[in-house]
Design a protein around this motif. Sequence first.
Motif, PDB file in Angstrom:
ATOM      1  N   VAL A 174       0.844  -1.204   0.000  1.00 10.67           N
ATOM      2  CA  VAL A 174       0.000   0.000   0.000  1.00 10.67           C
ATOM      3  C   VAL A 174       0.876   1.249   0.000  1.00 10.67           C
ATOM      4  O   VAL A 174       0.581   2.231  -0.691  1.00 10.67           O
ATOM      5  CB  VAL A 174      -0.950  -0.010   1.214  1.00 10.67           C
ATOM      6  N   ALA A 175       1.962   1.224   0.758  1.00 11.55           N
ATOM      7  CA  ALA A 175       2.853   2.381   0.822  1.00 11.55           C
ATOM      8  C   ALA A 175       3.462   2.676  -0.542  1.00 11.55           C
ATOM      9  O   ALA A 175       3.643   3.850  -0.909  1.00 11.55           O
ATOM     10  CB  ALA A 175       3.957   2.137   1.854  1.00 11.55           C
ATOM     11  N   ARG A 176       3.776   1.626  -1.311  1.00 14.70           N
ATOM     12  CA  ARG A 176       4.333   1.842  -2.646  1.00 14.70           C
ATOM     13  C   ARG A 176       3.279   2.356  -3.614  1.00 14.70           C
ATOM     14  O   ARG A 176       3.544   3.229  -4.441  1.00 14.70           O
ATOM     15  CB  ARG A 176       4.895   0.521  -3.204  1.00 14.70           C
ATOM     16  N   THR A 177       2.073   1.794  -3.530  1.00 14.96           N
ATOM     17  CA  THR A 177       1.022   2.098  -4.502  1.00 14.96           C
ATOM     18  C   THR A 177       0.231   3.346  -4.148  1.00 14.96           C
ATOM     19  O   THR A 177      -0.220   4.084  -5.025  1.00 14.96           O
ATOM     20  CB  THR A 177       0.055   0.896  -4.622  1.00 14.96           C
ATOM     21  N   GLY A 206      -0.997  -3.461  -9.604  1.00 18.61           N
ATOM     22  CA  GLY A 206      -1.781  -2.862 -10.678  1.00 18.61           C
ATOM     23  C   GLY A 206      -3.264  -2.853 -10.348  1.00 18.61           C
ATOM     24  O   GLY A 206      -3.965  -1.857 -10.583  1.00 18.61           O
ATOM     25  N   VAL A 207      -3.765  -3.970  -9.797  1.00 16.87           N
ATOM     26  CA  VAL A 207      -5.182  -4.040  -9.411  1.00 16.87           C
ATOM     27  C   VAL A 207      -5.459  -3.071  -8.267  1.00 16.87           C
ATOM     28  O   VAL A 207      -6.480  -2.368  -8.259  1.00 16.87           O
ATOM     29  CB  VAL A 207      -5.562  -5.478  -9.009  1.00 16.87           C
ATOM     30  N   LEU A 208      -4.543  -3.010  -7.306  1.00 12.45           N
ATOM     31  CA  LEU A 208      -4.716  -2.090  -6.185  1.00 12.45           C
ATOM     32  C   LEU A 208      -4.730  -0.645  -6.664  1.00 12.45           C
ATOM     33  O   LEU A 208      -5.535   0.175  -6.201  1.00 12.45           O
ATOM     34  CB  LEU A 208      -3.597  -2.303  -5.162  1.00 12.45           C
ATOM     35  N   GLY A 209      -3.854  -0.316  -7.613  1.00 13.43           N
ATOM     36  CA  GLY A 209      -3.851   1.031  -8.161  1.00 13.43           C
ATOM     37  C   GLY A 209      -5.149   1.357  -8.886  1.00 13.43           C
ATOM     38  O   GLY A 209      -5.650   2.484  -8.821  1.00 13.43           O
ATOM     39  N   HIS A 210      -5.716   0.365  -9.558  1.00  5.97           N
ATOM     40  CA  HIS A 210      -7.002   0.556 -10.234  1.00  5.97           C
ATOM     41  C   HIS A 210      -8.102   0.856  -9.217  1.00  5.97           C
ATOM     42  O   HIS A 210      -8.904   1.782  -9.399  1.00  5.97           O
ATOM     43  CB  HIS A 210      -7.343  -0.697 -11.037  1.00  5.97           C
ATOM     44  N   ALA A 239     -10.537   5.672 -16.509  1.00  6.45           N
ATOM     45  CA  ALA A 239      -9.919   6.639 -15.592  1.00  6.45           C
ATOM     46  C   ALA A 239      -9.198   5.920 -14.462  1.00  6.45           C
ATOM     47  O   ALA A 239      -8.092   6.322 -14.050  1.00  6.45           O
ATOM     48  CB  ALA A 239     -10.978   7.580 -15.042  1.00  6.45           C
ATOM     49  N   ALA A 240      -9.793   4.837 -13.948  1.00  9.67           N
ATOM     50  CA  ALA A 240      -9.151   4.082 -12.866  1.00  9.67           C
ATOM     51  C   ALA A 240      -7.878   3.412 -13.357  1.00  9.67           C
ATOM     52  O   ALA A 240      -6.867   3.358 -12.637  1.00  9.67           O
ATOM     53  CB  ALA A 240     -10.122   3.044 -12.305  1.00  9.67           C
ATOM     54  N   ASP A 241      -7.901   2.894 -14.589  1.00  9.77           N
ATOM     55  CA  ASP A 241      -6.672   2.332 -15.154  1.00  9.77           C
ATOM     56  C   ASP A 241      -5.597   3.407 -15.283  1.00  9.77           C
ATOM     57  O   ASP A 241      -4.411   3.149 -15.054  1.00  9.77           O
ATOM     58  CB  ASP A 241      -6.957   1.728 -16.533  1.00  9.77           C
ATOM     59  N   GLY A 242      -6.023   4.609 -15.649  1.00  7.84           N
ATOM     60  CA  GLY A 242      -5.063   5.712 -15.756  1.00  7.84           C
ATOM     61  C   GLY A 242      -4.406   6.020 -14.421  1.00  7.84           C
ATOM     62  O   GLY A 242      -3.195   6.288 -14.350  1.00  7.84           O
ATOM     63  N   VAL A 243      -5.195   5.984 -13.344  1.00  2.00           N
ATOM     64  CA  VAL A 243      -4.629   6.210 -12.002  1.00  2.00           C
ATOM     65  C   VAL A 243      -3.634   5.097 -11.674  1.00  2.00           C
ATOM     66  O   VAL A 243      -2.545   5.355 -11.134  1.00  2.00           O
ATOM     67  CB  VAL A 243      -5.756   6.269 -10.952  1.00  2.00           C
ATOM     68  N   ALA A 244      -3.999   3.849 -11.974  1.00  2.84           N
ATOM     69  CA  ALA A 244      -3.109   2.727 -11.675  1.00  2.84           C
ATOM     70  C   ALA A 244      -1.772   2.876 -12.399  1.00  2.84           C
ATOM     71  O   ALA A 244      -0.698   2.697 -11.794  1.00  2.84           O
ATOM     72  CB  ALA A 244      -3.785   1.410 -12.082  1.00  2.84           C
ATOM     73  N   ILE A 245      -1.817   3.228 -13.664  1.00  3.79           N
ATOM     74  CA  ILE A 245      -0.584   3.386 -14.445  1.00  3.79           C
ATOM     75  C   ILE A 245       0.265   4.527 -13.885  1.00  3.79           C
ATOM     76  O   ILE A 245       1.492   4.407 -13.752  1.00  3.79           O
ATOM     77  CB  ILE A 245      -0.928   3.625 -15.924  1.00  3.79           C
ATOM     78  N   ALA A 246      -0.391   5.632 -13.528  1.00  7.50           N
ATOM     79  CA  ALA A 246       0.345   6.779 -12.981  1.00  7.50           C
ATOM     80  C   ALA A 246       0.980   6.428 -11.642  1.00  7.50           C
ATOM     81  O   ALA A 246       2.140   6.793 -11.374  1.00  7.50           O
ATOM     82  CB  ALA A 246      -0.594   7.966 -12.829  1.00  7.50           C
ATOM     83  N   GLN A 247       0.246   5.714 -10.781  1.00  7.07           N
ATOM     84  CA  GLN A 247       0.787   5.344  -9.463  1.00  7.07           C
ATOM     85  C   GLN A 247       1.950   4.366  -9.616  1.00  7.07           C
ATOM     86  O   GLN A 247       2.948   4.451  -8.881  1.00  7.07           O
ATOM     87  CB  GLN A 247      -0.313   4.723  -8.602  1.00  7.07           C
ATOM     88  N   MET A 248       1.833   3.445 -10.547  1.00  7.73           N
ATOM     89  CA  MET A 248       2.913   2.478 -10.754  1.00  7.73           C
ATOM     90  C   MET A 248       4.146   3.173 -11.332  1.00  7.73           C
ATOM     91  O   MET A 248       5.287   2.847 -10.962  1.00  7.73           O
ATOM     92  CB  MET A 248       2.437   1.349 -11.677  1.00  7.73           C
ATOM     93  N   ARG A 249       3.946   4.125 -12.213  1.00  9.51           N
ATOM     94  CA  ARG A 249       5.070   4.864 -12.769  1.00  9.51           C
ATOM     95  C   ARG A 249       5.796   5.637 -11.662  1.00  9.51           C
ATOM     96  O   ARG A 249       7.024   5.638 -11.595  1.00  9.51           O
ATOM     97  CB  ARG A 249       4.588   5.816 -13.851  1.00  9.51           C
ATOM     98  N   PRO A 309       4.318  -1.883 -15.249  1.00  5.03           N
ATOM     99  CA  PRO A 309       2.936  -2.279 -15.557  1.00  5.03           C
ATOM    100  C   PRO A 309       2.862  -3.509 -16.456  1.00  5.03           C
ATOM    101  O   PRO A 309       1.774  -3.960 -16.802  1.00  5.03           O
ATOM    102  CB  PRO A 309       2.362  -1.043 -16.266  1.00  5.03           C
ATOM    103  N   ALA A 310       4.016  -4.057 -16.829  1.00  2.93           N
ATOM    104  CA  ALA A 310       4.027  -5.206 -17.738  1.00  2.93           C
ATOM    105  C   ALA A 310       3.328  -6.409 -17.127  1.00  2.93           C
ATOM    106  O   ALA A 310       2.580  -7.129 -17.806  1.00  2.93           O
ATOM    107  CB  ALA A 310       5.464  -5.565 -18.114  1.00  2.93           C
ATOM    108  N   ASP A 311       3.561  -6.656 -15.826  1.00  2.19           N
ATOM    109  CA  ASP A 311       2.935  -7.809 -15.190  1.00  2.19           C
ATOM    110  C   ASP A 311       1.423  -7.645 -15.101  1.00  2.19           C
ATOM    111  O   ASP A 311       0.673  -8.619 -15.201  1.00  2.19           O
ATOM    112  CB  ASP A 311       3.526  -8.029 -13.800  1.00  2.19           C
ATOM    113  N   THR A 312       0.951  -6.416 -14.898  1.00  7.56           N
ATOM    114  CA  THR A 312      -0.498  -6.190 -14.853  1.00  7.56           C
ATOM    115  C   THR A 312      -1.110  -6.473 -16.217  1.00  7.56           C
ATOM    116  O   THR A 312      -2.194  -7.059 -16.316  1.00  7.56           O
ATOM    117  CB  THR A 312      -0.805  -4.745 -14.424  1.00  7.56           C
ATOM    118  N   ALA A 313      -0.424  -6.087 -17.288  1.00  8.13           N
ATOM    119  CA  ALA A 313      -0.908  -6.401 -18.635  1.00  8.13           C
ATOM    120  C   ALA A 313      -0.998  -7.908 -18.827  1.00  8.13           C
ATOM    121  O   ALA A 313      -1.988  -8.430 -19.367  1.00  8.13           O
ATOM    122  CB  ALA A 313       0.022  -5.781 -19.677  1.00  8.13           C
TER     123      ALA A 313
END
Length: 361
Positions: free
Chosen positions: A164-167, A212-216, A266-276, A282-286
Amino acid sequence: MDAKDGFRFWHYDGQSAVRRSVLLREVGNGFVPQEPETGWTGAPVDWAELTVIGTEGGRHAYGHRTLPGWRMGFNGDAPPAIAAHLPQAERYGRWIDRWGFWPAAGAFTLVAILVVCAVLAAPRWIAPLIPRAWENRMGDAMVGDFGGRFCHTVAGDAALKALVARTDPKGEARDVALANIPIPNAVTLPGGRIILFDGLVQKAASADEVAGVLGHELGHVRNRDTMNALVRQLGLSVVLGGFSGNAGGTLNGVLALSYGREAEAAADGVAIAQMRAAAISPADTAAFFERMGGKGEAGRAAQAMTWLSSHPLSAERAKRFSAAVQPGARYRPALSPAQWQALRGSCAADRNVAKAFESPF
Protein backbone atom coordinates in the motif's frame (compact mmCIF):
# COMPACT_ATOMS: atom_id res chain seq x y z
CA MET A 1 -83.66 26.38 -28.40
CA ASP A 2 -86.83 25.47 -26.53
CA ALA A 3 -89.04 22.50 -25.90
CA LYS A 4 -90.94 22.96 -29.12
CA ASP A 5 -87.83 21.85 -31.06
CA GLY A 6 -89.21 18.41 -30.35
CA PHE A 7 -85.87 16.59 -29.87
CA ARG A 8 -86.30 13.92 -27.23
CA PHE A 9 -83.79 12.70 -24.64
CA TRP A 10 -84.11 9.73 -22.36
CA HIS A 11 -83.48 10.85 -18.80
CA TYR A 12 -82.99 9.60 -15.23
CA ASP A 13 -83.07 12.28 -12.55
CA GLY A 14 -81.00 10.30 -10.03
CA GLN A 15 -83.81 10.40 -7.50
CA SER A 16 -85.96 7.59 -8.89
CA ALA A 17 -85.62 4.68 -11.29
CA VAL A 18 -88.14 6.17 -13.70
CA ARG A 19 -86.92 6.53 -17.24
CA ARG A 20 -88.40 9.64 -18.80
CA SER A 21 -88.64 10.94 -22.35
CA VAL A 22 -87.89 14.65 -22.03
CA LEU A 23 -87.58 17.81 -24.02
CA LEU A 24 -85.10 20.53 -23.08
CA ARG A 25 -86.22 24.06 -22.35
CA GLU A 26 -83.42 26.61 -22.49
CA VAL A 27 -82.88 28.59 -19.27
CA GLY A 28 -79.91 30.96 -18.89
CA ASN A 29 -76.68 28.98 -19.48
CA GLY A 30 -78.45 25.67 -19.34
CA PHE A 31 -81.77 23.95 -19.60
CA VAL A 32 -84.66 22.40 -17.72
CA PRO A 33 -85.77 18.87 -18.66
CA GLN A 34 -89.52 18.47 -19.10
CA GLU A 35 -91.82 15.55 -19.83
CA PRO A 36 -94.98 17.04 -21.42
CA GLU A 37 -97.05 13.86 -21.14
CA THR A 38 -96.81 13.72 -17.33
CA GLY A 39 -96.17 17.38 -16.60
CA TRP A 40 -92.88 16.46 -14.88
CA THR A 41 -90.19 19.16 -14.73
CA GLY A 42 -86.69 18.58 -13.49
CA ALA A 43 -84.17 20.85 -11.83
CA PRO A 44 -82.24 23.36 -13.96
CA VAL A 45 -78.88 22.13 -15.28
CA ASP A 46 -75.99 24.16 -16.71
CA TRP A 47 -74.46 22.84 -19.91
CA ALA A 48 -71.03 23.06 -18.23
CA GLU A 49 -72.16 20.52 -15.61
CA LEU A 50 -72.56 17.74 -18.17
CA THR A 51 -69.97 15.01 -18.57
CA VAL A 52 -69.59 12.45 -21.33
CA ILE A 53 -70.34 8.86 -20.31
CA GLY A 54 -70.17 7.32 -23.75
CA THR A 55 -70.62 8.10 -27.44
CA GLU A 56 -70.42 4.82 -29.35
CA GLY A 57 -72.51 3.29 -32.14
CA GLY A 58 -74.72 6.35 -32.48
CA ARG A 59 -75.65 6.21 -28.79
CA HIS A 60 -74.82 9.21 -26.62
CA ALA A 61 -74.97 9.28 -22.82
CA TYR A 62 -74.16 12.13 -20.43
CA GLY A 63 -73.90 12.45 -16.67
CA HIS A 64 -73.86 15.30 -14.17
CA ARG A 65 -70.66 16.36 -12.38
CA THR A 66 -72.29 16.61 -8.96
CA LEU A 67 -75.50 14.55 -9.12
CA PRO A 68 -74.89 10.79 -8.80
CA GLY A 69 -77.25 8.71 -10.93
CA TRP A 70 -78.28 11.65 -13.11
CA ARG A 71 -78.28 10.49 -16.74
CA MET A 72 -79.40 11.86 -20.08
CA GLY A 73 -78.93 10.59 -23.62
CA PHE A 74 -80.19 10.03 -27.13
CA ASN A 75 -79.65 7.97 -30.27
CA GLY A 76 -78.56 9.37 -33.60
CA ASP A 77 -77.55 13.01 -34.13
CA ALA A 78 -78.69 15.99 -32.06
CA PRO A 79 -79.89 19.20 -33.74
CA PRO A 80 -77.08 21.74 -34.21
CA ALA A 81 -78.59 24.08 -31.58
CA ILE A 82 -78.27 21.32 -28.98
CA ALA A 83 -75.07 19.68 -30.27
CA ALA A 84 -73.22 23.00 -29.92
CA HIS A 85 -73.72 22.86 -26.13
CA LEU A 86 -72.94 19.19 -25.50
CA PRO A 87 -69.47 18.26 -24.17
CA GLN A 88 -67.16 16.36 -26.53
CA ALA A 89 -65.79 12.94 -25.76
CA GLU A 90 -62.11 12.85 -24.74
CA ARG A 91 -60.23 10.54 -27.08
CA TYR A 92 -56.81 10.58 -25.41
CA GLY A 93 -57.20 13.02 -22.53
CA ARG A 94 -58.01 16.68 -22.18
CA TRP A 95 -54.64 18.26 -22.93
CA ILE A 96 -53.84 15.72 -25.66
CA ASP A 97 -57.17 16.38 -27.35
CA ARG A 98 -56.53 20.12 -27.19
CA TRP A 99 -53.04 19.88 -28.68
CA GLY A 100 -53.62 16.97 -31.04
CA PHE A 101 -52.10 13.50 -30.83
CA TRP A 102 -48.85 14.04 -32.76
CA PRO A 103 -47.88 17.36 -31.13
CA ALA A 104 -48.61 15.80 -27.73
CA ALA A 105 -46.59 12.69 -28.62
CA GLY A 106 -43.68 14.88 -29.68
CA ALA A 107 -43.83 16.86 -26.45
CA PHE A 108 -43.96 13.66 -24.39
CA THR A 109 -40.96 12.20 -26.24
CA LEU A 110 -38.96 15.36 -25.63
CA VAL A 111 -39.81 15.33 -21.93
CA ALA A 112 -38.91 11.64 -21.70
CA ILE A 113 -35.52 12.26 -23.32
CA LEU A 114 -34.82 15.13 -20.91
CA VAL A 115 -35.80 12.97 -17.92
CA VAL A 116 -33.59 10.08 -19.04
CA CYS A 117 -30.65 12.43 -19.61
CA ALA A 118 -31.19 13.99 -16.18
CA VAL A 119 -31.33 10.56 -14.49
CA LEU A 120 -28.14 9.42 -16.23
CA ALA A 121 -26.31 12.64 -15.42
CA ALA A 122 -27.65 13.05 -11.88
CA PRO A 123 -25.17 10.68 -10.15
CA ARG A 124 -22.24 12.72 -11.49
CA TRP A 125 -23.31 15.80 -9.55
CA ILE A 126 -25.16 14.11 -6.68
CA ALA A 127 -22.32 11.79 -5.59
CA PRO A 128 -19.81 14.61 -4.89
CA LEU A 129 -22.42 16.32 -2.71
CA ILE A 130 -22.77 13.32 -0.39
CA PRO A 131 -20.90 14.09 2.85
CA ARG A 132 -17.74 12.06 3.30
CA ALA A 133 -18.89 11.14 6.83
CA TRP A 134 -22.00 9.45 5.42
CA GLU A 135 -19.95 7.57 2.84
CA ASN A 136 -17.48 6.47 5.50
CA ARG A 137 -20.30 5.14 7.70
CA MET A 138 -21.64 3.11 4.80
CA GLY A 139 -18.27 1.49 4.15
CA ASP A 140 -17.69 0.83 7.84
CA ALA A 141 -21.08 -0.89 8.12
CA MET A 142 -20.37 -3.10 5.12
CA VAL A 143 -17.07 -4.33 6.53
CA GLY A 144 -18.97 -6.27 9.19
CA ASP A 145 -20.67 -8.33 6.49
CA PHE A 146 -17.37 -9.99 5.63
CA GLY A 147 -17.91 -12.10 8.76
CA GLY A 148 -14.40 -12.17 10.20
CA ARG A 149 -12.79 -13.16 6.91
CA PHE A 150 -9.99 -10.60 7.05
CA CYS A 151 -6.61 -12.31 7.14
CA HIS A 152 -3.98 -11.15 9.64
CA THR A 153 -0.46 -12.36 10.32
CA VAL A 154 2.49 -10.28 11.43
CA ALA A 155 4.43 -10.88 8.21
CA GLY A 156 1.35 -10.72 5.97
CA ASP A 157 0.16 -7.44 7.47
CA ALA A 158 3.63 -5.94 7.07
CA ALA A 159 3.77 -7.04 3.42
CA LEU A 160 0.33 -5.56 2.67
CA LYS A 161 1.32 -2.34 4.40
CA ALA A 162 4.47 -2.16 2.27
CA LEU A 163 2.48 -2.76 -0.92
CA VAL A 164 0.00 0.00 0.00
CA ALA A 165 2.85 2.38 0.82
CA ARG A 166 4.33 1.84 -2.65
CA THR A 167 1.02 2.10 -4.50
CA ASP A 168 -0.77 4.71 -2.39
CA PRO A 169 1.92 6.89 -0.78
CA LYS A 170 -0.54 9.74 -0.08
CA GLY A 171 -2.90 7.44 1.82
CA GLU A 172 -5.96 8.20 -0.29
CA ALA A 173 -7.50 4.85 0.66
CA ARG A 174 -8.74 4.81 4.26
CA ASP A 175 -8.02 1.12 4.60
CA VAL A 176 -6.78 -1.79 2.49
CA ALA A 177 -7.51 -5.31 3.72
CA LEU A 178 -7.10 -8.90 2.54
CA ALA A 179 -10.20 -11.13 2.79
CA ASN A 180 -10.26 -14.93 2.87
CA ILE A 181 -12.46 -15.26 -0.22
CA PRO A 182 -11.25 -17.47 -3.09
CA ILE A 183 -12.72 -15.29 -5.84
CA PRO A 184 -10.06 -13.56 -8.01
CA ASN A 185 -11.39 -10.07 -7.45
CA ALA A 186 -11.09 -6.84 -5.50
CA VAL A 187 -13.77 -4.39 -4.43
CA THR A 188 -13.88 -0.74 -3.41
CA LEU A 189 -16.40 -0.01 -0.67
CA PRO A 190 -17.77 3.45 0.04
CA GLY A 191 -15.55 5.58 2.23
CA GLY A 192 -12.25 4.65 0.61
CA ARG A 193 -12.07 1.02 1.78
CA ILE A 194 -10.41 -1.44 -0.59
CA ILE A 195 -10.75 -5.19 -0.12
CA LEU A 196 -8.40 -7.57 -1.94
CA PHE A 197 -9.69 -11.14 -2.15
CA ASP A 198 -7.27 -13.96 -1.46
CA GLY A 199 -8.33 -15.56 -4.73
CA LEU A 200 -6.81 -12.57 -6.52
CA VAL A 201 -3.52 -12.88 -4.64
CA GLN A 202 -3.34 -16.62 -5.36
CA LYS A 203 -4.06 -16.14 -9.08
CA ALA A 204 -1.48 -13.37 -9.40
CA ALA A 205 1.99 -14.41 -10.52
CA SER A 206 3.72 -11.50 -8.80
CA ALA A 207 3.19 -8.64 -6.39
CA ASP A 208 3.41 -6.26 -9.37
CA GLU A 209 0.16 -7.72 -10.70
CA VAL A 210 -1.59 -7.09 -7.39
CA ALA A 211 -0.13 -3.57 -7.32
CA GLY A 212 -1.78 -2.86 -10.68
CA VAL A 213 -5.18 -4.04 -9.41
CA LEU A 214 -4.72 -2.09 -6.18
CA GLY A 215 -3.85 1.03 -8.16
CA HIS A 216 -7.00 0.56 -10.23
CA GLU A 217 -9.13 0.34 -7.08
CA LEU A 218 -7.39 3.46 -5.81
CA GLY A 219 -8.66 5.20 -8.95
CA HIS A 220 -12.21 4.30 -7.93
CA VAL A 221 -11.53 5.74 -4.47
CA ARG A 222 -10.08 8.97 -5.86
CA ASN A 223 -12.98 9.52 -8.24
CA ARG A 224 -15.70 8.34 -5.80
CA ASP A 225 -16.87 5.91 -8.46
CA THR A 226 -18.53 3.60 -5.93
CA MET A 227 -20.90 6.29 -4.67
CA ASN A 228 -21.56 7.41 -8.22
CA ALA A 229 -22.49 3.88 -9.27
CA LEU A 230 -24.57 3.24 -6.13
CA VAL A 231 -26.64 6.36 -6.72
CA ARG A 232 -27.10 5.39 -10.36
CA GLN A 233 -28.06 1.76 -9.79
CA LEU A 234 -29.69 1.69 -6.37
CA GLY A 235 -30.95 5.26 -5.95
CA LEU A 236 -30.52 7.83 -3.21
CA SER A 237 -32.25 5.53 -0.71
CA VAL A 238 -28.98 3.64 -0.38
CA VAL A 239 -27.28 6.83 0.77
CA LEU A 240 -29.95 7.56 3.37
CA GLY A 241 -30.56 4.01 4.56
CA GLY A 242 -27.66 1.87 3.37
CA PHE A 243 -25.79 2.10 6.66
CA SER A 244 -28.83 1.73 8.94
CA GLY A 245 -29.61 -1.96 9.03
CA ASN A 246 -29.35 -2.87 5.35
CA ALA A 247 -25.60 -2.95 4.89
CA GLY A 248 -25.68 -6.54 3.65
CA GLY A 249 -28.08 -5.71 0.85
CA THR A 250 -26.05 -2.68 -0.07
CA LEU A 251 -22.84 -4.73 -0.08
CA ASN A 252 -24.40 -7.13 -2.58
CA GLY A 253 -25.10 -4.07 -4.71
CA VAL A 254 -21.50 -2.93 -4.44
CA LEU A 255 -20.17 -6.34 -5.49
CA ALA A 256 -22.43 -6.24 -8.55
CA LEU A 257 -21.59 -2.67 -9.55
CA SER A 258 -20.38 -1.80 -13.01
CA TYR A 259 -18.62 1.53 -13.33
CA GLY A 260 -18.85 2.13 -17.06
CA ARG A 261 -16.12 2.50 -19.66
CA GLU A 262 -15.13 6.05 -18.72
CA ALA A 263 -14.75 5.25 -15.02
CA GLU A 264 -12.81 2.06 -15.72
CA ALA A 265 -10.50 3.86 -18.14
CA ALA A 266 -9.92 6.64 -15.59
CA ALA A 267 -9.15 4.08 -12.87
CA ASP A 268 -6.67 2.33 -15.15
CA GLY A 269 -5.06 5.71 -15.76
CA VAL A 270 -4.63 6.21 -12.00
CA ALA A 271 -3.11 2.73 -11.68
CA ILE A 272 -0.58 3.39 -14.44
CA ALA A 273 0.35 6.78 -12.98
CA GLN A 274 0.79 5.34 -9.46
CA MET A 275 2.91 2.48 -10.75
CA ARG A 276 5.07 4.86 -12.77
CA ALA A 277 5.61 7.06 -9.70
CA ALA A 278 6.49 3.98 -7.62
CA ALA A 279 8.80 2.57 -10.32
CA ILE A 280 6.68 -0.58 -10.59
CA SER A 281 6.47 -2.08 -14.07
CA PRO A 282 2.94 -2.28 -15.56
CA ALA A 283 4.03 -5.21 -17.74
CA ASP A 284 2.94 -7.81 -15.19
CA THR A 285 -0.50 -6.19 -14.85
CA ALA A 286 -0.91 -6.40 -18.64
CA ALA A 287 0.02 -10.08 -18.47
CA PHE A 288 -2.43 -10.58 -15.61
CA PHE A 289 -5.32 -9.15 -17.66
CA GLU A 290 -4.34 -11.31 -20.61
CA ARG A 291 -4.18 -14.42 -18.44
CA MET A 292 -7.43 -13.76 -16.61
CA GLY A 293 -9.24 -12.96 -19.84
CA GLY A 294 -8.25 -16.12 -21.63
CA LYS A 295 -7.72 -16.36 -25.37
CA GLY A 296 -10.08 -14.57 -27.71
CA GLU A 297 -12.90 -12.14 -26.96
CA ALA A 298 -15.38 -14.99 -26.42
CA GLY A 299 -13.16 -16.46 -23.73
CA ARG A 300 -12.81 -13.09 -22.06
CA ALA A 301 -16.55 -12.52 -22.04
CA ALA A 302 -17.22 -15.90 -20.46
CA GLN A 303 -14.51 -15.77 -17.81
CA ALA A 304 -15.13 -12.17 -16.87
CA MET A 305 -18.29 -13.38 -15.14
CA THR A 306 -16.13 -15.03 -12.47
CA TRP A 307 -12.71 -13.38 -12.77
CA LEU A 308 -12.73 -9.73 -11.88
CA SER A 309 -16.45 -9.71 -12.74
CA SER A 310 -16.99 -6.16 -11.58
CA HIS A 311 -14.09 -4.95 -13.75
CA PRO A 312 -14.65 -6.14 -17.33
CA LEU A 313 -11.57 -7.56 -19.00
CA SER A 314 -10.58 -6.59 -22.51
CA ALA A 315 -7.66 -6.74 -24.86
CA GLU A 316 -7.60 -2.94 -24.92
CA ARG A 317 -6.94 -2.73 -21.18
CA ALA A 318 -4.06 -5.18 -21.41
CA LYS A 319 -2.61 -3.27 -24.36
CA ARG A 320 -2.83 0.01 -22.44
CA PHE A 321 -0.80 -1.35 -19.52
CA SER A 322 1.66 -2.95 -21.90
CA ALA A 323 2.08 0.34 -23.78
CA ALA A 324 2.78 2.10 -20.48
CA VAL A 325 6.03 0.19 -20.05
CA GLN A 326 8.83 2.73 -20.51
CA PRO A 327 11.90 1.38 -22.34
CA GLY A 328 15.02 1.81 -20.28
CA ALA A 329 13.12 2.58 -17.07
CA ARG A 330 14.56 1.13 -13.87
CA TYR A 331 11.70 -0.73 -12.25
CA ARG A 332 11.71 -2.32 -8.82
CA PRO A 333 9.46 -5.20 -7.72
CA ALA A 334 6.46 -4.07 -5.68
CA LEU A 335 7.50 -6.47 -2.89
CA SER A 336 10.54 -8.55 -2.10
CA PRO A 337 10.20 -12.33 -2.62
CA ALA A 338 9.85 -12.83 1.14
CA GLN A 339 7.16 -10.17 1.43
CA TRP A 340 5.28 -11.62 -1.54
CA GLN A 341 5.28 -15.08 -0.01
CA ALA A 342 4.13 -13.66 3.33
CA LEU A 343 1.21 -11.92 1.65
CA ARG A 344 0.24 -15.01 -0.33
CA GLY A 345 0.37 -17.19 2.77
CA SER A 346 -1.45 -14.77 5.07
CA CYS A 347 -4.93 -16.31 4.87
CA ALA A 348 -3.64 -19.88 5.06
CA ALA A 349 -1.52 -19.04 8.11
CA ASP A 350 -4.17 -17.11 10.02
CA ARG A 351 -5.77 -19.63 12.39
CA ASN A 352 -8.44 -17.18 13.52
CA VAL A 353 -9.78 -16.17 10.14
CA ALA A 354 -13.25 -17.40 9.22
CA LYS A 355 -13.35 -20.36 6.86
CA ALA A 356 -13.36 -19.46 3.19
CA PHE A 357 -16.13 -20.49 0.87
CA GLU A 358 -17.23 -19.40 -2.58
CA SER A 359 -19.36 -16.38 -1.62
CA PRO A 360 -20.23 -15.09 1.88
CA PHE A 361 -23.07 -12.86 0.61
